[in-house]
Design a protein around this motif. Structure first.
Motif, PDB file in Angstrom:
ATOM      1  N   UNK A  17       0.817  -1.226   0.000  1.00 39.20           N
ATOM      2  CA  UNK A  17       0.000   0.000   0.000  1.00 39.20           C
ATOM      3  C   UNK A  17       0.846   1.270   0.000  1.00 39.20           C
ATOM      4  N   UNK A  18       1.940   1.268   0.787  1.00 34.32           N
ATOM      5  CA  UNK A  18       2.781   2.458   0.879  1.00 34.32           C
ATOM      6  C   UNK A  18       3.392   2.836  -0.466  1.00 34.32           C
ATOM      7  N   UNK A  19       3.677   1.829  -1.308  1.00 34.41           N
ATOM      8  CA  UNK A  19       4.257   2.111  -2.625  1.00 34.41           C
ATOM      9  C   UNK A  19       3.224   2.775  -3.540  1.00 34.41           C
ATOM     10  N   UNK A  20       1.993   2.278  -3.509  1.00 34.15           N
ATOM     11  CA  UNK A  20       0.932   2.901  -4.316  1.00 34.15           C
ATOM     12  C   UNK A  20       0.673   4.330  -3.845  1.00 34.15           C
ATOM     13  N   UNK A  62      -3.749   9.762  -9.930  1.00 36.81           N
ATOM     14  CA  UNK A  62      -3.464   9.920  -8.501  1.00 36.81           C
ATOM     15  C   UNK A  62      -4.589   9.316  -7.667  1.00 36.81           C
ATOM     16  N   UNK A  63      -5.828   9.603  -8.037  1.00 34.57           N
ATOM     17  CA  UNK A  63      -6.964   9.038  -7.291  1.00 34.57           C
ATOM     18  C   UNK A  63      -6.951   7.516  -7.358  1.00 34.57           C
ATOM     19  N   UNK A  64      -6.683   6.973  -8.546  1.00 31.64           N
ATOM     20  CA  UNK A  64      -6.623   5.514  -8.670  1.00 31.64           C
ATOM     21  C   UNK A  64      -5.538   4.932  -7.773  1.00 31.64           C
ATOM     22  N   UNK A  65      -4.406   5.634  -7.661  1.00 30.99           N
ATOM     23  CA  UNK A  65      -3.326   5.156  -6.802  1.00 30.99           C
ATOM     24  C   UNK A  65      -3.698   5.163  -5.331  1.00 30.99           C
ATOM     25  N   UNK A  66      -4.354   6.241  -4.882  1.00 28.15           N
ATOM     26  CA  UNK A  66      -4.790   6.278  -3.486  1.00 28.15           C
ATOM     27  C   UNK A  66      -5.805   5.174  -3.201  1.00 28.15           C
ATOM     28  N   UNK A  67      -6.696   4.938  -4.152  1.00 28.75           N
ATOM     29  CA  UNK A  67      -7.692   3.883  -3.958  1.00 28.75           C
ATOM     30  C   UNK A  67      -7.039   2.506  -3.917  1.00 28.75           C
ATOM     31  N   UNK A  68      -5.995   2.309  -4.728  1.00 31.72           N
ATOM     32  CA  UNK A  68      -5.267   1.030  -4.676  1.00 31.72           C
ATOM     33  C   UNK A  68      -4.599   0.842  -3.314  1.00 31.72           C
ATOM     34  N   UNK A  69      -4.004   1.910  -2.782  1.00 33.91           N
ATOM     35  CA  UNK A  69      -3.370   1.818  -1.461  1.00 33.91           C
ATOM     36  C   UNK A  69      -4.398   1.469  -0.397  1.00 33.91           C
ATOM     37  N   UNK A 120      -7.342   0.044  -0.837  1.00 31.83           N
ATOM     38  CA  UNK A 120      -7.918  -1.286  -1.027  1.00 31.83           C
ATOM     39  C   UNK A 120      -7.046  -2.340  -0.366  1.00 31.83           C
ATOM     40  N   UNK A 121      -5.734  -2.132  -0.419  1.00 27.99           N
ATOM     41  CA  UNK A 121      -4.809  -3.094   0.184  1.00 27.99           C
ATOM     42  C   UNK A 121      -4.683  -2.906   1.701  1.00 27.99           C
ATOM     43  N   UNK A 122      -4.848  -1.674   2.174  1.00 25.80           N
ATOM     44  CA  UNK A 122      -4.818  -1.425   3.625  1.00 25.80           C
ATOM     45  C   UNK A 122      -5.809  -0.303   3.943  1.00 25.80           C
ATOM     46  N   UNK A 123      -7.058  -0.658   4.225  1.00 20.25           N
ATOM     47  CA  UNK A 123      -8.076   0.376   4.502  1.00 20.25           C
ATOM     48  C   UNK A 123      -7.801   1.163   5.774  1.00 20.25           C
TER      49      UNK A 123
END
Length: 606
Positions: free
Chosen positions: A374-377, A394-401, A403-406
């Protein structure tokens, strides 16, 4: 709300989480100390507490206070609030020569099934009646090192961190774990579980220890229900494994198996991938994060404008680099360095072209090592937000982070900034508040930051200057300085600025600002700000956006636009939040400002 958070007696309800006493639905006013005592006594449900026990719990055995009179006063105020006759009390019973007990607690309407709270994490989030359930809040305390070997502190830190992250990823709708930065504040604390629970509004606390017996390692964990401080679960895990990595995998997986009925194959893969190869590298990373968090949670514009030093950033970089020296394949180390380079740009220490390309390369290296981290995304999303102005990616990246660690508070916080900058203020406010709930001590002021970004300056003034809210971290005073100036409350703006600077050890600057104010009013202060920035630009990097802001505050639009266009050419980081910057609000309707805004993000707007 779980029934063990509501204590009922007669026609009263004591809401432990909300810190409220109600009688027949009407609030009953009670001061802090009497309320703490009432919660302590009521949660024991008829158990006798001695005066010594109460003093130890509420005053931590302090020899410097008149605890006898304080306790007597608290007892008297509770009886007044409950209309309890001291001669014939119904609830608060004095046992002469012994102490006090609280009688008359009504049984909870439903028996709580504590184990099912965790075991049923794959069940639907809604109850049978269709009502959404509140997520259980849990804190994993730093593990105690009982080995007698100081070198095992890093392993203890890694155990607590990994258990917290693993449990937080199981099902965030049902279980929310408080982040490590807040948990670290309670290392070796003298506070009771009840005190910690009330401060952080917790349902459960998990605590553990690490001990050695010959070649064997023993990891003991226990789960405490905060409402009555009862231990409801414990596990002793013994391992003959010598390797730290194997021990971490084995212990954390065993704990997760016990607390949750199933751990999916995807979660097992995530767990194995996330564990550090070298606990010493992880320890260096955590220390770096401590200093990075401590400095990054200043308001970047205020900090750059006043030249607040970046010593904590430098210290964080030293630790992140040490982590990679220990283990060059440690992905989290790369994310830490990426955050360092990005933050030093945003906070005004280096130019965008000198920091963001390095931050991008480091984030991409972390993703190559661990695509699920998550930290990498989050790190790559920060580059896309602040430097690329590519809000969609950028929004997609934050959402990926997330999703992996809510339960990743920094991702919530930066995503919230993007949402507010894009005009999605309700979503942004919710994300800011979630960040503060997950990590309340490290993120004090997140809500105020969101309010300032949303233009709700009066709300900031009213909320953070209310009675009982006079001691805040530097961030809140930095934000109050902005809010007061926007509201044209200039004397208060000076006081908030001075307070913020003094809390950052900038005493000489604080004195100069006060002298300027007393000599020539707020115009003199603003002119001194501009002269200071122009002089500073000759000796070290100074963002042109800071100078544009100074001219805007002095209502000199020609110079303001000149420096804004210079900032646009440089891709000054905070320009991505131009639409929420209060200093430029008077010129926002102009065609020249709209032309500048066209170049800055916006594709994340719905």
């Amino acid at each position: 709300m779980p029934t063990d958070r509501i204590i009922r007696f007669a026609d009263f309800e004591l809401d432990v989480e909300r810190y409220q006493l109600r009688r027949s639905g009407v609030d009953v006013r009670l001061e802090r100390l009497p309320m703490d005592l009432l919660i302590l006594l009521a949660s024991r449900r008829g158990e006798l507490l001695t005066r010594a026990d109460i003093v130890d719990r509420l005053w931590a055995g302090s020899p410097f206070r008149d605890t006898d009179n304080g306790l007597n006063t608290a007892i008297r105020k509770i009886r007044i609030a409950l209309a309890d006759d001291p001669a014939a009390p119904r609830h608060l019973i004095t046992v002469k020569g012994k102490g006090y007990r609280f009688d008359g607690i009504l049984p909870a309407p439903l028996e709580a099934h504590d184990a099912a709270t965790f075991a049923a994490h794959d069940a639907p989030a809604a109850s049978e009646a269709g009502q959404a359930q509140r997520a259980v809040r849990m804190l994993v305390l730093p593990f105690a090192n009982l080995t007698g070997d100081a070198s095992q502190e890093s392993l203890c830190s890694a155990l607590a961190d990994e258990i917290s992250v693993t449990l937080g990823a199981l099902n965030p709708e049902r279980l929310l774990t408080i982040a490590r930065t807040t948990a670290g504040r309670y290392r070796a604390t003298q506070k009771s579980i009840g005190e910690i629970a009330r401060e952080l509004k917790l349902d459960y606390v998990l605590e553990g220890s690490l001990a050695r017996a010959g070649a064997q390692t023993r990891i003991l964990t226990r789960l405490i229900r905060c409402a009555d401080e009862v231990q409801i679960w414990s596990r002793a895990h013994e391992s003959a494994t010598q390797g730290a990595l194997d021990m971490l995998k084995e212990a954390v997986a065993a704990l997760a198996e016990d607390l949750a009925s199933t751990l999916s194959e995807q979660q097992r893969t995530r767990l194995a991938r996330r564990l550090p190869v070298d606990p010493a590298a992880h320890d260096a990373y955590v220390r770096g994060r401590f200093f990075w968090y401590r400095r990054v949670h200043f308001e970047a514009g205020f900090s750059a404008h006043h030249g607040i030093d970046g010593e904590d950033f430098v210290r964080s970089r030293t630790y992140f680099e040490a982590a990679l020296e220990r283990d060059p394949s440690y992905a989290l180390g790369y994310t830490g360095l990426s955050n360092y380079y990005g933050s030093t740009v945003v906070h005004g220490f280096i130019a965008p072209d000198d920091g963001w390309p390095v931050a991008r390369a480091l984030a991409e290296s972390a993703l190559e090592l661990d695509p699920d981290l998550p930290e990498a995304h989050h790190a790559l999303a920060a580059v896309r937000y602040f430097y690329d102005w590519d809000w969609g990616h950028a929004e997609a990246g934050f959402q990926e982070a997330l999703r992996r660690n809510p339960s990743y508070p920094e991702a919530h916080r930066l995503y919230a900034r993007l949402l507010v900058a894009a005009g999605r203020r309700a979503e942004g406010d919710a994300a800011m508040e979630r960040a503060e709930r997950i990590d309340p001590l490290a993120f004090q002021g997140s809500r105020a930051f969101g309010l300032v970004m949303s233009g709700r300056h009066a709300d900031v003034v009213n909320e953070y200057l209310a009675p009982g809210h006079m001691d805040h971290p530097p961030l809140v005073y930095q934000l109050l300085a902005t809010a007061f100036e926007v509201k044209k409350l200039y004397a208060q703006a000076v006081e908030a600025t001075v307070e913020a600077l003094e809390r950052c050890n900038q005493h000489a600057r604080a004195t100069t600002i006060r002298v300027q104010w007393e000599a020539g009013g707020y115009d003199a202060v603003l002119r001194w700000y501009l002269e200071d920035l122009l002089a500073r630009r000759h000796s070290r990097y100074t963002s042109p956006l800071l100078i544009a802001e100074a001219y805007a505050r002095l209502a000199q639009p020609d110079e303001m636009f000149h420096w804004l266009e210079t900032a646009l050419a440089e891709r000054s980081s905070r320009l991505c939040e131009l639409r929420t910057n209060p200093w430029f609000a008077p010129w926002r309707p102009t065609g020249r400002m709209r032309l500048i805004e066209k170049h800055i993000g916006g594709d994340a707007t719905r």
